[in-house]
Write an enzyme that holds these catalytic residues in place. Structure first.
Site, PDB file in Angstrom:
ATOM      1  N   ARG A   1      -1.101 -39.183  -0.899  1.00  0.00           N
ATOM      2  CA  ARG A   1      -1.461 -39.143   0.517  1.00  0.00           C
ATOM      3  C   ARG A   1      -2.614 -38.179   0.765  1.00  0.00           C
ATOM      4  O   ARG A   1      -3.500 -38.450   1.575  1.00  0.00           O
ATOM      5  CB  ARG A   1      -0.257 -38.736   1.368  1.00  0.00           C
ATOM      6  CG  ARG A   1       0.725 -39.857   1.645  1.00  0.00           C
ATOM      7  CD  ARG A   1       1.607 -39.543   2.832  1.00  0.00           C
ATOM      8  NE  ARG A   1       2.655 -40.546   2.967  1.00  0.00           N
ATOM      9  CZ  ARG A   1       3.915 -40.370   2.561  1.00  0.00           C
ATOM     10  NH1 ARG A   1       4.265 -39.224   2.014  1.00  0.00           N
ATOM     11  NH2 ARG A   1       4.800 -41.320   2.705  1.00  0.00           N
ATOM     12  N   GLY A   2      -2.597 -37.048   0.088  1.00  0.00           N
ATOM     13  CA  GLY A   2      -3.657 -36.063   0.280  1.00  0.00           C
ATOM     14  C   GLY A   2      -5.024 -36.622  -0.061  1.00  0.00           C
ATOM     15  O   GLY A   2      -5.999 -36.416   0.680  1.00  0.00           O
TER      16      GLY A   2
END
Length: 369
Positions: free
Chosen positions: A289-290
Site C-alpha cells: 500500500r505504501g
C-alpha cells in the site's frame, strides 16, 4: 365525488449556510495538501488527520467540500449517480436520464452511528410480502461521489471503521439480510480526524488510510492573533468575508478541475518508482500500500502543480504523508513524526542528510523537539 386537493405552494429553499473559505485557512499546510491530493485522485485512499483540539480540522474539511464545483447527478437517484452511469441506464432500460446538479456531498458520521445507519437497511417484510427489494439508504449512499468525514475516528468501533475502509477501497457497499442482497456504489474520500491523546487506531486499520497528516497548535503569537481576527471577521459578516476570498476560491477550484483532467497523463519515471519501493523496503513497510499510495500522491501533486512529469521534490513532499503511519508495528508505539522517512528518502535519492544540514545551519536535527 373526488375531494379537491389544494396545490401546496412550492417551498422556498433554505438559505445556504456560509462556510469558512478554504483559501482563508492559515497554516496547516500538511493537512491541506493531503486533502487536495485526495480530491484530485480519490484512489489515494483517504486521509487520517491527527492533532490537537481546536486546530481547525473540521473547519478545513467542510471548507474543502464547499470549495468543490457542483456535480451532475441523476435527478431522482438516492446514490448521487452520474447521468452517464451505464448500469443505471441498463437497469431502467433508457438511453437518457433526468439531470440535476448538486454540491459535492459532505457527510458527517456521528460517533454513535449504528451499522444500519451507515450501510442502510433492507425492509424484509416488504421484500417478502411485495416481492421487491425495499432498501433504505444509509450514510454511505449519501456520501457517494463526495466526502465522508468521521471526527474522532479513533473512538469509533473497530468493526465500523473496517466497514468504512472496505467501502472506500472497493467503491461499493453491500447489505445482506435474510438471503436478500443489495449493492450500490459508494465512492467517496474518507477523512478521519482525532486527537492522539485519546488513542490511536490499531496499526492494521491505520495502514488502510492512504495518508496521515499531523497538525499542531500554532505557537507564533502574531499568527494566532491573525487567525482570531480572521475568524471574528467571518462571524461578524460572513458574506463580506466570502466576497473577499471569492477570486482565490474560484482560482483554486479551476486548478483542482484542471489537475483532475491532467492526472491521467502524468508520468512517473521507472527509476523513481524503484527508489520509492526501495524506501518502503528499507523502512520495513508491510505490504504494498505504501508504494502504491506514494506513486499516486506524487502524480496527483505533479498534476496539481500543472506538470505532466513527477519530480524528486514531488515525491519528497508526499512520501512522509504516505508512509509515516505504516511504520508502527506495536499498537503502543507512537507514530513517527516523519524524521525516519525523510532520512531514508535522502539516503536512497542521494541527497544531503537532513540532520547534517540542520547541524550545519545551527538548527536542531529533525525529530528533536
Amino acid at each position: 365525488m373526488n375531494p379537491t386537493v389544494a396545490a401546496s405552494p412550492t417551498p422556498t429553499p433554505a438559505p445556504r449556510r456560509a462556510v469558512f473559505p478554504f483559501t482563508a485557512v492559515i497554516g496547516q499546510e500538511e493537512m491541506k495538501l493531503a486533502l487536495l491530493l485526495n480530491v484530485i485522485d480519490p484512489k489515494v485512499g483517504g486521509v487520517m488527520i491527527m492533532g490537537d483540539r481546536g486546530t481547525g480540522k473540521s473547519t478545513t474539511i467542510r471548507a474543502l467540500a464547499d470549495l468543490l464545483p457542483e456535480i451532475d447527478i441523476v435527478a431522482d437517484d438516492p446514490f448521487n449517480r452520474a447521468p452517464e452511469d451505464a448500469d443505471l441506464l441498463a437497469e431502467r432500460g433508457v438511453t437518457e436520464l433526468p439531470l440535476a446538479k448538486k454540491k459535492v456531498p459532505m457527510v458527517d458520521l456521528p460517533l454513535g452511528a449504528t451499522e444500519d445507519r451507515v450501510c442502510g437497511t433492507i425492509d424484509i417484510e416488504k421484500a417478502l410480502s411485495e416481492g421487491v427489494k425495499a432498501f433504505e439508504p444509509g450514510l454511505l449512499a449519501k456520501a457517494n461521489r463526495g466526502i465522508l468525514y468521521v471526527d474522532e475516528v479513533n473512538l469509533l468501533d473497530d468493526h465500523l471503521v473496517d466497514v468504512l475502509l472496505d467501502s472506500a477501497a472497493s467503491g461499493w457497499n453491500t447489505v445482506e439480510r435474510e438471503g436478500i442482497s443489495i449493492r450500490h456504489p459508494a465512492q467517496f474520500v474518507l477523512v478521519g480526524s482525532g486527537n492522539p491523546e485519546e488513542g490511536e487506531l490499531r496499526p492494521q486499520l491505520l495502514d488502510r488510510f492512504g495518508m496521515h497528516a499531523e497538525i499542531r497548535t500554532v505557537k507564533d503569537p502574531e499568527l494566532r492573533v491573525q487567525i482570531v481576527e480572521q475568524r471574528s471577521e467571518f462571524d461578524r459578516n460572513p458574506q463580506e468575508f466570502l466576497n473577499t476570498y471569492q477570486a482565490q476560491q474560484t482560482e483554486l477550484q479551476h486548478r483542482l478541475v484542471s489537475a483532475q483532467e491532467r492526472l491521467g497523463g502524468v508520468a512517473l519515471d521507472h527509476d523513481y518508482r524503484v527508489k520509492i519501493s526501495q524506501i518502503c523496503a528499507e523502512l520495513d513497510v508491510d505490504g504494498l500500500r505504501g508504494d502504491i499510495v506514494t506513486n499516486r500522491a506524487a502524480k496527483a501533486l505533479a498534476a496539481y502543480e500543472g506538470r505532466t512529469e513527477v519530480t524528486v521534490d514531488d515525491i519528497r513532499r508526499v512520501i512522509t504523508l504516505c508512509l509515516r503511519h505504516r511504520l508502527r508495528k506495536d499498537p503502543l508505539e507512537s507514530i513517527d513524526s516523519g524524521h525516519k522517512v525523510e532520512k531514508v528518502f535522502c539516503q536512497v535519492f542521494e541527497l544531503a542528510d537532513p540532520d547534517a544540514a540542520a547541524a550545519a545551519n545551527g538548527r536542531q536535527p529533525m525529530g528533536v523537539r
